[in-house]
Scaffold this active site. Structure first.
Site, PDB file in Angstrom:
ATOM      1  N   GLU A 104     -10.568   4.779   8.832  1.00 49.47           N
ATOM      2  CA  GLU A 104     -10.724   4.417   7.425  1.00 49.47           C
ATOM      3  C   GLU A 104     -11.240   2.990   7.262  1.00 49.47           C
ATOM      4  OE1 GLU A 104      -6.841   5.434   5.769  1.00 49.47           O
ATOM      5  OE2 GLU A 104      -7.491   7.504   5.506  1.00 49.47           O
ATOM      6  N   GLU A 117       0.854  -1.188   0.000  1.00 52.75           N
ATOM      7  CA  GLU A 117       0.000   0.000   0.000  1.00 52.75           C
ATOM      8  C   GLU A 117       0.893   1.242   0.000  1.00 52.75           C
ATOM      9  OE1 GLU A 117      -3.569  -0.240   2.153  1.00 52.75           O
ATOM     10  OE2 GLU A 117      -3.759   1.920   2.471  1.00 52.75           O
ATOM     11  N   GLU A 176       4.077   9.165  -0.648  1.00 53.25           N
ATOM     12  CA  GLU A 176       2.694   9.117  -1.141  1.00 53.25           C
ATOM     13  C   GLU A 176       2.244  10.448  -1.749  1.00 53.25           C
ATOM     14  OE1 GLU A 176      -0.170   7.984   1.813  1.00 53.25           O
ATOM     15  OE2 GLU A 176      -1.868   8.286   0.468  1.00 53.25           O
ATOM     16  N   ASP A 180      -2.655  14.462   6.760  1.00 52.91           N
ATOM     17  CA  ASP A 180      -2.188  13.177   6.237  1.00 52.91           C
ATOM     18  C   ASP A 180      -0.928  13.315   5.391  1.00 52.91           C
ATOM     19  OD1 ASP A 180      -2.065  10.547   5.652  1.00 52.91           O
ATOM     20  OD2 ASP A 180      -3.814  10.492   4.336  1.00 52.91           O
TER      21      ASP A 180
HETATM   22  C1  GCU Z   1      -3.268   7.580   4.088  1.00 47.36           C
HETATM   23  C2  GCU Z   1      -3.053   6.605   2.975  1.00 47.36           C
HETATM   24  C3  GCU Z   1      -3.651   5.269   3.264  1.00 47.36           C
HETATM   25  C4  GCU Z   1      -3.190   4.790   4.626  1.00 47.36           C
HETATM   26  C5  GCU Z   1      -3.477   5.829   5.682  1.00 47.36           C
HETATM   27  C6  GCU Z   1      -2.910   5.467   7.050  1.00 47.36           C
HETATM   28  O1  GCU Z   1      -4.610   7.942   4.165  1.00 47.36           O
HETATM   29  O2  GCU Z   1      -3.595   7.127   1.790  1.00 47.36           O
HETATM   30  O3  GCU Z   1      -3.258   4.376   2.252  1.00 47.36           O
HETATM   31  O4  GCU Z   1      -3.808   3.597   4.944  1.00 47.36           O
HETATM   32  O5  GCU Z   1      -2.889   7.041   5.316  1.00 47.36           O
HETATM   33  O6  GCU Z   1      -1.931   6.071   7.441  1.00 47.36           O
HETATM   34  O7  GCU Z   1      -3.449   4.611   7.728  1.00 47.36           O
END
Ligand code: GCU
Length: 662
Positions: free
Chosen positions: A270, A144, A377, A349
């Site tokens: 999330e 990821e 990212e 973020d």
């Molecule tokens: C960001 C990222 C995700 C990740 C998240 C996290 O939002 O885009 O891919 O899971 O950070 O730190 O948990």
């Protein structure tokens, strides 16, 4: 100096980086697996460069000795007298640190006499989290937010049979003092949830690859594991069956991996499960796991990245920036002593520019770790050359209570009320032959580790240290050019992307490339509110979301007042007219035009400078960087043209210098 597989780049440990050590007569004294690692390194280096390993310390000109009289687990004392350089270290890990210190210093440590110097890490936990999955996600890939190929740990739904790359990686990390690694993605999917159980044999092997380099392994676990893995009806932290399940699972892990580090947890974030489902709070959740780990000395890294990702964009009262502080500050004092709250450096973020998270100032009785993102990212995804050393240095040195107060690094390093939590970052490594996709992104991994060891280090000195080790035999033009491309590259990237701290403006989902309104009407809480009159988020107490009130003085007032708020963060804290004059003397609109043209132009200068190095660095490395710099030039121009056009169309303010707008 064990060898790197021929097809993999040696990063900052090429054979030539060992020359100064390798030509000596070296004596290594001490026992244990880490001393054995140091001895193996010295043996390989001397074999390659003509030196010898000597049994008689009196015959040595480099002495590496374990000496329990040196205080501090990871500390070593290094000096040179009567033509002998000596490293005395508290134990095996410290001895390895001392050896690598000498390698970095090279002839400086092995030349003229030097008084004894003591070195010890400022942060006791220096951790890299891998967002690796065991299987390949159709959109996200295997890692990821990974921009360097697949995972070096896993293939085909299991831990790889051949861990040669992992051993090499562990060696690289150990050489710069990383001492903890999270083995799997914080978003824990079905297969990975079973690393705790069915795949424990693989975890044992991974731990075995890291151990000789002084690195302990951690697992990301799912809060719902008692249900999904254990078959229980619930995962309520106050349920005795749930507690027993975790105690049992943890005991089995420690039976297999006695030096297991503990857990990393993303809960109620999330879509990940968490304690909220049972009406419990995050202290209940974290302490559940902490109590299971406690008998074995393990730690829970509990992430503070908790916010509403189903926000209604029409709702102006909810502010994602406030969320972590709103959730966690009231829980200060409720976490067990083996819980570390892992706080992202900014309230949003991992953006190119954010203020430091106010949570770091709000939890005096909680162990805190600061989380950085080495994987790029939001900062060019290892296609753009963006060296983040200055960003991390600025964050770690930031004083949330003003000039006389402690720094962020001081908070992470602990106090009388809350022991150290440390510094954590998301890794940028994959199975790419250059480790990091963009070969120059190795500098980020290196700099992170070195700053975690000593957050007060000058990042530019670390950049040059990395250049010296990585390109040891290259002509000076190589070092100068790489320095020229990377030093200032964070500012360059900021210049051609989202302006003045407003953040995002990236394409939703994959987060690469510009899309100014891409997130504007989504549930993610990442808005800029641009219209014909102005842009920015009003986070003041007076008229906005009140986020400024989460800071202690002086920042709560500095940020509140549009006249004192730093330009870099203006649009993070304020909604202002396009014509608003910055401290720099230009309007917001003109700032966007100027910085975007300047930033994009610098990418062209960099690409041209690199082109001139053809023949001076290995051809495959030259080709890879060339391809990435070309993409950066293309991407920067796309950003420039989209941002400038957007601002002109919304503001109607022409560029004072009349440059092309579409
Ligand atoms: C960001 C990222 C995700 C990740 C998240 C996290 O939002 O885009 O891919 O899971 O950070 O730190 O948990």
């Amino acid at each position: 100096m064990t060898s790197t597989p021929a097809d993999v780049h040696p990063a900052w440990l090429p054979s030539a980086a060992w020359r100064a050590v390798g030509v000596r007569r070296v004596h290594v004294r001490g026992d244990g697996p880490l001393v054995a690692t140091a001895r193996d390194e010295v043996r390989a280096a001397t074999a390659a460069h003509g030196g010898t390993v000597v049994d008689d310390p009196a015959a040595a000109d480099l002495l590496l000795t374990v000496d329990p009289a040196v205080e501090g687990d990871e500390a070593f004392v290094v000096g040179r007298r009567d033509r002998v350089t000596s490293v005395r270290a508290a134990g095996g890990a410290a001895l390895l640190h001392g050896l690598h210190h000498v390698v970095r210093q090279g002839d400086d440590a092995l030349g003229s006499d030097r008084a004894d110097e003591r070195h010890a890490p400022v942060q006791p936990v220096r951790m890299l989290d891998h967002w690796d999955n065991m299987t390949v996600h159709p959109v996200m890939g295997q890692v990821e937010r990974g921009y360097a190929g697949g995972s070096i740990f896993y293939a085909d739904g299991r831990v790889r049979d051949d861990l040669t790359r992992v051993e090499q990686y562990a060696r690289l990390l150990g050489s710069v003092g990383i001492n903890a690694v999270g083995l799997n993605n914080v978003n824990v999917h079905v297969t990975e949830a079973r690393l705790l159980t069915d795949h424990l044999d693989g975890v044992v092997r991974l731990a075995g690859a890291f151990r000789p380099h002084g690195i302990r392994v951690y697992l990301s676990v799912s809060f719902a594991a008692p249900m999904t893995v254990g078959g229980l009806p619930a995962s309520d932290p106050l349920d005795p069956d749930v507690q027993a399940w975790w105690a049992d699972a943890v005991a089995r892990v420690y039976a297999a991996v006695p030096d297991f580090g503990g857990f990393v947890v993303k809960a109620d974030s999330e879509g990940q499960p968490g304690p909220f489902a049972y009406g419990r709070d995050h202290a209940d959740g974290a302490n559940l796991l902490a109590r299971a780990l406690k008998p074995f000395g393990g730690t829970v890294f509990w992430r503070a990245f908790v916010y509403d990702h189903h926000q209604d964009w029409r709702d102006r009262s909810t502010d994602r920036a406030r969320a972590a502080h709103d959730h966690f500050a009231p829980l200060d004092g409720r976490f067990d002593d083996n819980v570390v709250l892992q706080v992202k450096y900014g309230p949003m973020d991992f953006q190119t520019r954010e203020p430091v998270s106010p949570v770091i100032a709000a939890m005096a009785r909680t162990r805190l770790a600061v989380e950085l993102q080495v994987t790029q990212e939001y900062t060019g995804q290892q296609r753009h050359a963006v060296w983040l050393g200055p960003q991390w240095s600025e964050i770690l040195r930031f004083r949330l209570w003003g000039d006389t107060g402690p720094t962020v690094a001081d908070v992470a390093a602990g106090s009388a009320d809350a022991p150290a939590g440390g510094v954590v970052a998301v890794s940028n490594v994959g199975d790419d032959e250059f480790w990091t996709g963009h070969p120059l992104a190795q500098a980020n991994l290196y700099t992170f580790a070195r700053l975690a060891w000593d957050p007060s280090a000058d990042p530019v000195a670390l950049l040059d240290e990395w250049i010296g080790l990585t390109f040891p035999d290259a002509p000076p033009s190589v070092g100068d050019t790489v320095h020229g491309i990377l030093d200032g590259s964070w500012r360059t990237y900021e210049d051609y992307t989202a302006p003045l701290g407003v953040g995002f403006m990236v394409r939703p989902g994959h987060h690469y490339g510009p899309d100014v309104d891409g997130y504007e009407y989504t549930p993610w809480g990442t808005y800029h509110f641009a219209d014909r009159d102005g842009i920015g988020v009003d986070r003041t107490r007076a008229t906005g979301t009140g986020f400024t009130g989460q800071y202690p003085a002086p920042w709560r007032d500095v940020y509140e007042d549009v006249t004192t708020c730093p330009d870099d963060l203006l649009l993070f804290f304020h909604h202002v007219p396009w014509s608003h004059e910055l401290h720099s003397g230009v309007s917001v609109a003109q700032h966007v035009y100027d910085t975007h043209w300047a930033g994009a132009a610098r990418t062209e200068v960099n690409a041209a400078a690199w082109e001139r190095l053809a023949g001076q660095v290995p051809a495959d490395l030259h080709a890879r960087v060339t391809e990435r710099l070309a993409e950066q030039v293309r991407g920067a121009h796309e950003w420039r043209d989209q941002l400038c056009t957007y601002v002109y169309r919304h503001s109607g303010i022409p560029d004072a210098r009349g440059r092309r707008i579409y």
